[in-house]
Design an enzyme around this catalytic site. Structure first.
Site, PDB file in Angstrom:
ATOM      1  CB  SER A   1      -0.929   0.024   1.209  1.00 41.40           C
ATOM      2  OG  SER A   1      -2.073  -0.709   0.914  1.00 41.40           O
TER       3      SER A   1
ATOM      4  CE  LYS B   1      -3.937   1.031  -1.308  1.00 37.88           C
ATOM      5  NZ  LYS B   1      -4.392   0.342  -0.096  1.00 37.88           N
TER       6      LYS B   1
ATOM      7  CE1 TYR C   1      -4.890   1.419   4.092  1.00 38.16           C
ATOM      8  CE2 TYR C   1      -3.303   0.258   5.432  1.00 38.16           C
ATOM      9  CZ  TYR C   1      -3.748   0.669   4.208  1.00 38.16           C
ATOM     10  OH  TYR C   1      -3.049   0.351   3.098  1.00 38.16           O
TER      11      TYR C   1
ATOM     12  CB  VAL D   1      -0.259  -6.012   3.978  1.00 38.26           C
ATOM     13  CG1 VAL D   1      -1.498  -5.389   4.579  1.00 38.26           C
ATOM     14  CG2 VAL D   1      -0.376  -6.157   2.470  1.00 38.26           C
TER      15      VAL D   1
HETATM   16  N1  GLN Z   1      -1.961  -5.131  -2.284  1.00 33.77           N
HETATM   17  C1  GLN Z   1      -2.655  -5.028  -1.035  1.00 33.77           C
HETATM   18  C2  GLN Z   1      -4.157  -5.081  -1.245  1.00 33.77           C
HETATM   19  O1  GLN Z   1      -4.633  -4.541  -2.184  1.00 33.77           O
HETATM   20  C3  GLN Z   1      -2.270  -3.761  -0.350  1.00 33.77           C
HETATM   21  C4  GLN Z   1      -2.928  -3.598   0.987  1.00 33.77           C
HETATM   22  C5  GLN Z   1      -2.052  -2.996   2.040  1.00 33.77           C
HETATM   23  O2  GLN Z   1      -0.829  -2.941   1.939  1.00 33.77           O
HETATM   24  N2  GLN Z   1      -2.665  -2.584   3.122  1.00 33.77           N
HETATM   25  O3  GLN Z   1      -4.866  -5.688  -0.487  1.00 33.77           O
END
Ligand code: GLN
Length: 315
Positions: free
Chosen positions: A62, A65, A237, A255
């Site tokens: 993530s 992003k 989050y 993650v």
């Molecule tokens: N690739 C992961 C997903 O889309 C990214 C989520 C994350 O890092 N929180 O679920």
């Protein structure tokens, strides 16, 4: 800031590796060793400090992003981006569907999956190759590649993100390119970085978009300001509020175990610790950052009252 402090911070964080678990909803990620912990700091003056598993490669997940948001703002502008998402913390998990299922709602922000997927559609004309070279440039890391195993693993377990993408399409937030959008989103999550690469990215953001070593402007100043604000309010989050109190730095987790943190005007920090708490944030990584932030008084609201404090006074 010095390496002794980073060592102390890792020692402080280590017990918390046992308080989380490595991600398993993307099966390939469950192969990581949850006991590993590493950190790298890059100041805008050019110093680098590191400790532990700072060279371990892991997938950016993530944290991509942040780059996607910055690139979309840079190329398509503020209105195009915030036509697709709001700018509000969601208070819900990173892959929540509930909050956008009402007819009138759009994703809460660009740093949750729904918002990020909507934003990635804007990046389709740029394509993977352009994005990859931008990520390499921003992270000063030419060795960043797509981790094929993690990509395949996520792609074959992407029902949740796929349903989010179709929901977005039903609301007119993705035009017609659901598959292409999801593919690029997942590819960008699968890029392999290190704590050092993240600290380099953080250094550019800390320096208002200019890479200190080269003097090159990689991002516009207002793009950086918007991106850092989203990180501060939404980057962890549904843990963003508590993290802002405890650490007080614009940050983004993934993650894969990474956390990118930015001390505006001073330094970028990359942390790796794949054992995650229930919200998907590195359990020990957050503690490492809390230790450093409190010891060095880096919380952005400490700027006005900063004075030296010893670790023993704090903990
Ligand atoms: N690739 C992961 C997903 O889309 C990214 C989520 C994350 O890092 N929180 O679920």
């Amino acid at each position: 800031m010095d390496e002794a402090l980073l060592k102390q911070a890792l020692e402080f964080g280590k017990p918390y590796t046992g308080k989380g678990e490595v991600a398993s909803y993307i099966p390939e990620l469950s192969k990581a060793d949850g006991r590993e912990l590493g950190i790298c700091v890059r100041t805008i003056g050019g110093e680098e400090y590191h400790c532990g598993y700072w060279q371990r490669r892991f997938t950016i997940q993530s944290i991509s992003k942040v780059i996607n948001l910055a690139m979309a703002l840079e190329h398509y502008g503020f209105d195009a981006v915030f036509h697709k998402t709001k700018m509000e913390p969601s208070g819900a998990s990173f892959n929540a569907m509930s909050r956008i299922s009402d007819n009138e709602d759009i994703p809460f922000n660009p740093l949750v999956n729904s918002g990020a997927i909507a934003i990635v559609e804007l990046l389709l004309p740029l394509g993977l190759d352009h994005m990859l070279s931008s990520v390499r440039g921003l992270c000063s890391d030419k060795y960043i590649t797509m981790d094929e195993d993690v990509f395949k693993s996520e792609w074959s377990h992407s029902a949740r993100n796929r349903s989010l993408a179709y929901l977005l399409q039903s609301k007119g937030l993705i035009d017609g390119n659901v598959d292409e959008t999801l593919l690029l989103y997942t590819q960008l999550c699968s890029l392999s970085v290190t704590a050092e690469s993240l600290s380099n990215l953080g250094q550019v953001l800390a320096n208002g978009g200019v890479q200190p070593e080269t003097g090159r402007r990689l991002l516009k100043e207002e793009v950086v300001r918007t991106t850092l604000t989203m990180m501060l309010t939404c980057g962890m989050y549904d843990g963003s509020g508590e993290f802002a109190v405890r650490v007080g730095l614009p940050s983004k987790s993934g993650v894969g175990g990474g956390i990118l943190s930015v001390v505006p005007g001073e330094m970028g920090i990359g942390v790796y610790g794949p054992s995650l708490d229930s919200k998907g944030n590195s359990a020990a990584g957050q503690k490492v950052l809390e230790y450093i932030s409190r010891t060095e008084k880096l919380h952005i609201l400490d700027r006005y009252t900063r004075h030296p404090v010893s670790a023993s006074e704090t903990f």
